[in-house]
Design a protein around this motif. Structure first.
Motif, short mmCIF file in Angstrom:
data_model
loop_
_atom_site.label_atom_id
_atom_site.label_comp_id
_atom_site.label_asym_id
_atom_site.label_seq_id
_atom_site.Cartn_x
_atom_site.Cartn_y
_atom_site.Cartn_z
N GLU A 27 0.81 -1.22 0.00
CA GLU A 27 0.00 0.00 0.00
C GLU A 27 0.85 1.27 0.00
OE1 GLU A 27 -4.18 -0.40 1.48
OE2 GLU A 27 -3.08 -1.34 3.11
N TYR A 28 2.02 1.17 -0.56
CA TYR A 28 2.80 2.38 -0.77
C TYR A 28 2.27 3.05 -2.03
CZ TYR A 28 6.28 1.32 2.83
OH TYR A 28 6.93 1.10 4.02
N GLY A 30 1.96 4.28 -5.64
CA GLY A 30 2.46 3.53 -6.79
C GLY A 30 3.64 4.10 -7.55
N ALA A 31 3.52 5.36 -7.98
CA ALA A 31 4.46 5.87 -8.98
C ALA A 31 5.91 5.83 -8.53
CB ALA A 31 4.06 7.28 -9.35
N SER A 32 6.19 6.32 -7.32
CA SER A 32 7.59 6.43 -6.94
C SER A 32 8.16 5.05 -6.63
CB SER A 32 7.78 7.41 -5.78
OG SER A 32 7.52 6.80 -4.57
N LEU A 33 7.34 4.17 -6.10
CA LEU A 33 7.81 2.81 -5.82
C LEU A 33 8.16 2.09 -7.11
CD1 LEU A 33 8.21 1.24 -3.20
CD2 LEU A 33 6.00 0.17 -3.56
N LYS A 34 7.31 2.29 -8.10
CA LYS A 34 7.54 1.67 -9.41
C LYS A 34 8.87 2.16 -9.99
CE LYS A 34 5.45 1.53 -14.00
NZ LYS A 34 4.28 1.87 -14.79
N CYS A 213 6.93 12.25 12.75
CA CYS A 213 7.00 11.29 11.64
C CYS A 213 7.05 12.12 10.36
CB CYS A 213 5.79 10.37 11.64
SG CYS A 213 5.86 9.19 10.26
N ARG A 214 8.25 12.37 9.89
CA ARG A 214 8.42 13.34 8.82
C ARG A 214 8.94 12.68 7.54
NH1 ARG A 214 11.32 18.14 9.45
NH2 ARG A 214 9.47 19.09 8.54
N ASN A 215 8.29 13.02 6.45
CA ASN A 215 8.73 12.55 5.13
C ASN A 215 8.71 11.02 5.00
OD1 ASN A 215 9.46 15.34 4.34
ND2 ASN A 215 10.92 15.09 5.99
N VAL A 216 7.72 10.43 5.61
CA VAL A 216 7.49 8.98 5.51
C VAL A 216 6.12 8.75 4.85
CG1 VAL A 216 7.28 6.81 6.78
CG2 VAL A 216 8.80 8.61 7.65
N LEU A 217 5.12 9.50 5.34
CA LEU A 217 3.75 9.26 4.85
C LEU A 217 3.58 9.64 3.39
CD1 LEU A 217 1.71 10.51 7.96
CD2 LEU A 217 2.60 8.24 7.47
N ILE A 218 4.45 10.48 2.86
CA ILE A 218 4.34 10.83 1.43
C ILE A 218 4.51 9.60 0.55
CG2 ILE A 218 4.84 13.28 0.88
CD1 ILE A 218 7.82 12.56 1.09
N TYR A 219 5.13 8.57 1.09
CA TYR A 219 5.34 7.35 0.29
C TYR A 219 4.20 6.35 0.43
CZ TYR A 219 9.97 9.39 0.11
OH TYR A 219 11.01 10.26 -0.08
N PHE A 220 3.20 6.67 1.25
CA PHE A 220 2.09 5.75 1.51
C PHE A 220 0.85 6.17 0.73
CE2 PHE A 220 3.47 4.70 6.20
CZ PHE A 220 4.66 4.19 5.74
N ASN A 221 -0.01 5.19 0.39
CA ASN A 221 -1.32 5.59 -0.15
C ASN A 221 -2.24 6.00 1.01
OD1 ASN A 221 -2.54 3.33 0.98
ND2 ASN A 221 -2.74 2.21 -0.95
N LYS A 222 -3.45 6.43 0.69
CA LYS A 222 -4.31 7.01 1.71
C LYS A 222 -4.66 6.00 2.81
CE LYS A 222 -8.33 10.03 2.14
NZ LYS A 222 -8.67 9.47 3.42
N ALA A 223 -4.93 4.75 2.41
CA ALA A 223 -5.30 3.72 3.39
C ALA A 223 -4.16 3.49 4.38
CB ALA A 223 -5.66 2.43 2.67
N LEU A 224 -2.94 3.46 3.85
CA LEU A 224 -1.79 3.21 4.72
C LEU A 224 -1.49 4.44 5.59
CD1 LEU A 224 0.28 1.16 5.61
CD2 LEU A 224 1.70 1.77 3.65
#
Ligand SMILES: C[S@@+](CC[C@H](N)C(=O)[O-])C[C@H]1O[C@@H](n2cnc3c(N)ncnc32)[C@H](O)[C@@H]1O
Length: 272
Positions: A27-28, A30-34, A213-224
């Motif tokens: 649930e990260y 998509g785009a940046s993980l890809k 918790c800084r600059n971590v949630l930007i990598y998560f989708n809304k559910a996560l």
């Protein structure tokens, strides 16, 4: 058609990683993980994501390397100095009213954020009564954080950040230089408990007064993101503080009505 195949392969890769290693990237966002997986393909000499999956499943050391691509360790001391200044000026006066403090940095990377907080608390006379927890999913980053060793080339920038953040002494008071590195003062290192903890799969471990918790949630989708906000809400004491990164907010999340802006510009929120 090709893109659709890659999407399927990526889904299968993250499922395989979860089943084999219990790291949950499903649930990260998509785009940046890809992008990062595609970058890793070249490094591992794989033609396709499926080929990479094959190697991940059969060669744990390849997964350990891939993890360095999937987690972004970028950080710095007193990153966004205005954030730390706001903590010092507006949050510390409230923290002072507690006889003891528990503070959690979630997604601590190589330790720069928690050591910045430790310095700030020390200068405000609160470090003695504080327990600091710093967590991450990347074991290599956690090991470096525990060692408290940083590249000497960053010191000039960190010193400037420290001053802009309202530092009251000389930044050099907090490290010893050796060759091309600096070692963070032992008194600060000894105050921090570093631990493996995932916001995607683990639960709350302490009652805290402040979570950063800084600059971590930007990598998560809304559910996560909502899962993480749920953990923070559960961990924080009544009226506890939550600090986020400059591009992150609890507003518009499933927890929007359970936090209120405290220092809005600096992304500091307070549990209602
Ligand atoms: C860009 S760094 C941010 C470091 C620091 N908080 C800062 O703002 O300078 C993101 C960190 O989040 C960590 N991370 C990624 N997914 C995580 C998860 N599910 N739980 C905890 N940490 C995670 C990464 O390993 C990485 O160290």
């Amino acid at each position: 058609m090709v893109d659709r195949t890659v999407e399927i392969e990526l889904k299968l890769l993250f499922e395989a990683i979860y089943l084999k290693y219990s790291y949950d990237f499903r649930e990260y966002s998509g785009a940046s993980l890809k992008r990062r997986v595609l970058l890793a393909l070249r490094e591992f000499g794989c033609e396709t994501v499926s080929a990479l999956q094959q190697r991940i499943l059969h060669e744990p050391q390849v997964f350990a390397e891939l993890l360095q691509y999937l987690t972004i360790p970028v950080t710095e001391m007193f990153r966004d100095p205005a954030y730390f200044r706001a903590l010092r000026e507006h949050v510390v006066p409230v923290l002072r009213t507690y006889p003891s403090l528990k503070i959690w940095v979630a997604g601590c990377s190589t330790g720069e954020e928690i050591y910045s907080l430790a310095i700030l608390l020390h200068e405000e006379g609160l470090l003695e009564r504080s327990m600091l927890y710093a967590t991450d999913i990347n074991p290599r980053s956690l090991e470096r954080a525990r060692q408290g060793i940083f590249d000497i080339n960053h010191v000039r920038k960190y010193t400037r950040n420290y001053q802009l953040a309202g530092g009251t002494r000389s930044f050099a008071d907090y490290y010893t230089a050796a060759y091309d590195s600096v070692l963070i003062d032992r008194r600060l290192r000894d105050k921090v408990t570093f631990a493996d903890h995932s916001l995607a799969t683990d639960s709350v471990f302490a009652e805290t007064q402040l979570i950063s918790c800084r600059n971590v949630l930007i990598y998560f989708n809304k559910a996560l993101q909502d899962r993480a906000f749920g953990l923070f809400h559960e961990s924080l004491c009544r009226r506890g503080f939550l600090g986020l990164g400059s591009k992150e907010t609890v507003e518009f999340s499933g927890y929007a009505d359970r936090f209120e802006p405290f220092a809005k510009e600096e992304r500091i929120f307070r549990k209602t």
